[in-house]
Each structure stands twice: as C-alpha cells, then as structure tokens.
Design an enzyme around this catalytic site. Sequence first.
Site, PDB file in Angstrom:
ATOM      1  N   CYS A 118      -3.537  45.955  -0.843  1.00 56.69           N
ATOM      2  CA  CYS A 118      -2.983  45.133   0.241  1.00 56.69           C
ATOM      3  C   CYS A 118      -3.859  43.890   0.427  1.00 56.69           C
ATOM      4  CB  CYS A 118      -2.938  45.932   1.535  1.00 56.69           C
ATOM      5  SG  CYS A 118      -2.465  44.953   2.983  1.00 56.69           S
TER       6      CYS A 118
ATOM      7  N   TYR B 148      -6.911   1.389   6.476  1.00 55.32           N
ATOM      8  CA  TYR B 148      -5.958   0.403   5.962  1.00 55.32           C
ATOM      9  C   TYR B 148      -5.643  -0.756   6.903  1.00 55.32           C
ATOM     10  CZ  TYR B 148      -2.874   3.439   8.739  1.00 55.32           C
ATOM     11  OH  TYR B 148      -2.329   4.197   9.743  1.00 55.32           O
TER      12      TYR B 148
ATOM     13  N   GLU C 209       0.837  -1.207   0.000  1.00 55.17           N
ATOM     14  CA  GLU C 209       0.000   0.000   0.000  1.00 55.17           C
ATOM     15  C   GLU C 209       0.870   1.256   0.000  1.00 55.17           C
ATOM     16  OE1 GLU C 209      -2.682  -2.404   3.312  1.00 55.17           O
ATOM     17  OE2 GLU C 209      -2.008  -0.350   3.722  1.00 55.17           O
TER      18      GLU C 209
ATOM     19  N   LYS D  77      10.675   3.313   2.628  1.00 53.43           N
ATOM     20  CA  LYS D  77      10.561   4.755   2.412  1.00 53.43           C
ATOM     21  C   LYS D  77      11.117   5.150   1.050  1.00 53.43           C
ATOM     22  CE  LYS D  77       9.490   7.243   5.502  1.00 53.43           C
ATOM     23  NZ  LYS D  77      10.102   7.633   6.783  1.00 53.43           N
TER      24      LYS D  77
ATOM     25  N   LYS E  25       2.284   4.566   1.489  1.00 57.01           N
ATOM     26  CA  LYS E  25       2.422   5.033   2.868  1.00 57.01           C
ATOM     27  C   LYS E  25       2.024   6.506   2.925  1.00 57.01           C
ATOM     28  CE  LYS E  25       5.651   5.368   6.725  1.00 57.01           C
ATOM     29  NZ  LYS E  25       5.401   6.798   6.970  1.00 57.01           N
TER      30      LYS E  25
ATOM     31  N   ASP F 169       1.403  10.146   4.140  1.00 55.74           N
ATOM     32  CA  ASP F 169       2.101  11.041   5.051  1.00 55.74           C
ATOM     33  C   ASP F 169       1.044  11.885   5.756  1.00 55.74           C
ATOM     34  OD1 ASP F 169       4.198  12.186   6.344  1.00 55.74           O
ATOM     35  OD2 ASP F 169       4.800  13.498   4.704  1.00 55.74           O
TER      36      ASP F 169
ATOM     37  N   CYS G  56      -3.526  48.532   9.380  1.00 55.09           N
ATOM     38  CA  CYS G  56      -3.449  47.253   8.663  1.00 55.09           C
ATOM     39  C   CYS G  56      -3.154  46.169   9.694  1.00 55.09           C
ATOM     40  CB  CYS G  56      -2.328  47.293   7.611  1.00 55.09           C
ATOM     41  SG  CYS G  56      -2.022  45.695   6.800  1.00 55.09           S
TER      42      CYS G  56
ATOM     43  N   CYS H 142      -5.594  44.310   4.227  1.00 55.43           N
ATOM     44  CA  CYS H 142      -6.572  45.365   4.577  1.00 55.43           C
ATOM     45  C   CYS H 142      -7.237  46.009   3.369  1.00 55.43           C
ATOM     46  CB  CYS H 142      -5.918  46.425   5.455  1.00 55.43           C
ATOM     47  SG  CYS H 142      -4.671  47.417   4.598  1.00 55.43           S
TER      48      CYS H 142
ATOM     49  N   CYS I 106       2.219  48.797   1.795  1.00 54.41           N
ATOM     50  CA  CYS I 106       0.866  49.167   2.218  1.00 54.41           C
ATOM     51  C   CYS I 106       1.015  50.387   3.117  1.00 54.41           C
ATOM     52  CB  CYS I 106       0.208  48.023   2.991  1.00 54.41           C
ATOM     53  SG  CYS I 106      -1.336  48.509   3.814  1.00 54.41           S
TER      54      CYS I 106
END
Length: 514
Positions: free
Chosen positions: A424, A242, A130, A330, A132, A134, A446, A427, A440
């Site tokens: 921006c 699984y 299967e 892996k 693996k 993450d 802001c 804001c 900005c």
Amino acid sequence: MDFKHSPKTKFKDVRKLSKKAARRQIEALREGIEYHNYLYYVQNKPEISDATYDKLFRRLQELEDAFPELRSRDSLTQKVGAPPLDKLKKMKHSAIMLSLNAALEDEEVRKFIDFVERNTGSKQVTYVVEPKFDGFSVEVVYEKGRFMYGATRGDGETGEDISNNLKTISALPLRLQQADVPSLLAVRGEVFMHRKGFQKMNKQRIERGEEPFANPRNAAAGIMRQLDSKKVADKPMDIVFYEVLKVEGYDLSTHWDTLQKFPRWGLKTDEHNRKFMSYADIAAYRSKLIDSRDHLDYEIDGIVIKLDAYDQREKLGTRQRSPRWALAWKFPPKKEVTRLQEIVVQVGRTGMLTPVALLQPVDVGGVTVSRATLHNEDEVRKKDVRPGDKVQVIRAGDVIPEVLQRIPEKGRQRKKKFSMPGKCPVCGTEIVKEGAYYFCPNGLSCPAQLVGHLVHYASRQAMNIEGFGEKTVKSMVNSEMVSDLADLYRLQVEEIIELQGFAEKSAKQLYQAI
C-alpha cells in the site's frame, strides 16, 4: 441563464437582443464571472478553462459596449482582479498592477498593431514579445538594492504580504547585484512551478488521498498563500521578472533595455524574450512557441506583445482595467490530446487501489483536466498506456475524466509497462488481489481508508456532521488526534482549537455538531 456551472458560450447576436434581455444576461454573466473569479483567485480551484472564462468576459464587454447605459461602476469589466484574502497583511502596491486584454484571433492582433502605429504616429514601432507564463503574479520591491517586501496582485491596487514565502524561492535575490541600481525598484514577476515538481507534488497528494491541484498555476497560488513559510521552503517554486512598476534614482527608456538590466541586477528573465517590428515576425514567433510548448518545463498559455518605448507607452496610456500598449495573444486551448506524465496509485475508502493518470493540464469540454482514472491494472495494460505517452482524454458521462486511448508516436522511445505496487503506498501493508482489483487489507489502520470512512460518516447521507469536511478530517488523522470512529466522540473543544483554521467559536460549533 446560469454561467456558474458548465457555462454555455454560444450567444445570440447582440443586435438581436432587447434591452431587457441584455440586462438579464449581463447580470447572469457578472454573477458567473464573479463566481469563477472567486474559485480562481481565492479558492485556487478553477472549474472552467481559461478559454471559456475569456469568452464569458468578452461577452460581458460586448454587451456593455452595445448597451452602455447598463454598464455600472462596480462591473467586473471596471475592476482589476479579485479582492485579497483577509488572512495576510494587506499591502498597497507601488503602482496599479493591471491585467491584459486578451486576443485569440489574428485579426484582433492586427487591429492592436494598427492602433499602436496610428496613435504613436510611427510605422517603425518596436515591440517586445514574451511568453505568457501561466503562473502567479507578484510585486517585489527593492530599496537601495535590498529586498523590502513582496505582495500578491490581489485586486490590482492592494495585495497580500507574502514576503517570507517569496524569500524561500532560490531564484529571488534578497540583494540586487552591482552597485549601480535604482534607489527604489518595484518589479512585477511571475511565481510558477516546474512541471516535474508539480507532477511529483500531485503524486504525493493523490497517494495521501488528497485532491490534486488542477494545474501548476493554482499549485503556486495555493502554496504562496501559506501562512507558514516553512511549508513553502521545500516546494519547487521559481520566479521570472518581466515589468517595472516603479523606479526612482535611475533612468529607463525602453522595456527591452530594462529586460537586459534585470539579469545583471540578479533578476531572472525568460530566455525566449524577443524584439520585433512586424506582425509577421510576431506571428512566426508565436507559432514556434506553440510547437515547442509541450517540451518546456513550465506552462505558458500565450505570448505578450508590449510596446517597447516608455514614452510611447505613456502617450497611449491605460484603460481602467488594462494598458493600451500591451496585448496577450493566447494560444488555442489544448483539446483532449495531452501527455501522460505519470501513473500513481490512489487508495480509496474501501481499501481498493486505483491507478490514476497525471496529465499535462488539458481542456476537455471547457474544463481543465490534470488527472484521469485508469480504473484498474487490466485496463492500463489493455490500453497499453505508459508514462510519457501522448493520450486522448474524454469526460465519461461528461463528468469523470478518463484516458480513452494512446496516440502512437513513431520513433519515440517508450517507458516500461505499469504494474501495481506490492505494498500500500500509504501505510505499506502487503496488497491482496481479488479478481481484477487490488486492496489494502489494513482497514481503518490505513490513514487513507480512515480519512475516507470519516468523511463518509460525517456526510449528509450519513451522520450529517456540519463543518466536519475533508480538510479537517485529514488534519485530525495526520496529527493522530483520531484513529477510529469512536475517537470523534472523545474529542474536546481544547483539542479542536489546536487544528489550523479553528478558533474557540468554530471549535465549539464543531464539538456541538459532533
């Protein structure tokens, strides 16, 4: 020896170490691995890649095997996972949720297959292989076909009750399909986040001035530990199942047959699951997945090889930390070259807008990188990088991730060139340009700039307000409790208590610190 920060993974031959030197290295490794376990499982903020962690753990195992008298009952090689958090109700698992021994080299996998065949007494062994995932491992329990509860893996024996959060995942059935289901079924699954959803969420976090998640796995872990399930409901979470942890009132003889039953019961499995009987077929399967992993909409970091027949599994048994009948093979870490998913704009404390590259997580010098600076618009155009491009990433000064260059791909259709926004992103104020940079002009009005100013103001280099970190600052700004620096000195203990994570004692401490 320090295995906490930028750990070195080149080691002397164990046979050349004295017992005294081995003891020092074992103690340093345990301290370092415990630290990285804490970052990974509790804080969800890893500082090293999986490949580096595996090398540290493998070295600890190697030393304890060579010096068995130095192995202790509380060694990390004898434990499963990490302790659960205290904020959620603790749940005892139906069966221990083991971790997997991991292999990186072909020879290790051949040895595993040879071990299985010798100890089962059969040359015709069937393996289920299967991807693996993450992601974030969970136990889900059904009684008479109805969802009863779900829990995090925790330390392998006890996890945390996240039932309400799991219920928000569309792929998780609250009632199993068909009448013919076990009276009790405890299954193991992986909660994960799709890449597109992950990048969208990180884009929003960066635009709000928040630290992005390192990878989809840690995003999933952080979200599923939320105390308020309402904050989970709109997140792009998914789950696949699984493994069976415990079953009552139903006969299951092989893992492959179980995986075929899962979808019929409404439990999602992965379409890439396969059944093989030889090393050559398993290796070819792995190679194919390595080639296609970048095109999947979720992260995988290897394959899992499992013995199919449950009676043969029982014959092989388990170690304290892992089963003898399964192995994770892996993938080699993706180094330096990755895919640029999106370019977003971050607003800093001074109001300067900086383009940031959101990347498919990649290993750069032993550290997982998911974003990198692009400095300014001129730099982006000079390097001609666009969303979807393959790029090379470096760590400038061995610290700050930076996109070095684009890797041309013949025949690939590219997206349009990047340009800075006119307003921006936080804001909505009209942007002004000064030389090569954009700003900005909204100052402390802001929110992104206000947060930056408050964090800097409270830092050790400035007013040194103990306990007034970035998370608290953002909570105050988002709740409109603070709109300028002077507002800090108008705060009362009663107001601080209203912030998430504060009780009367901690609120008084922050008040006194201010």
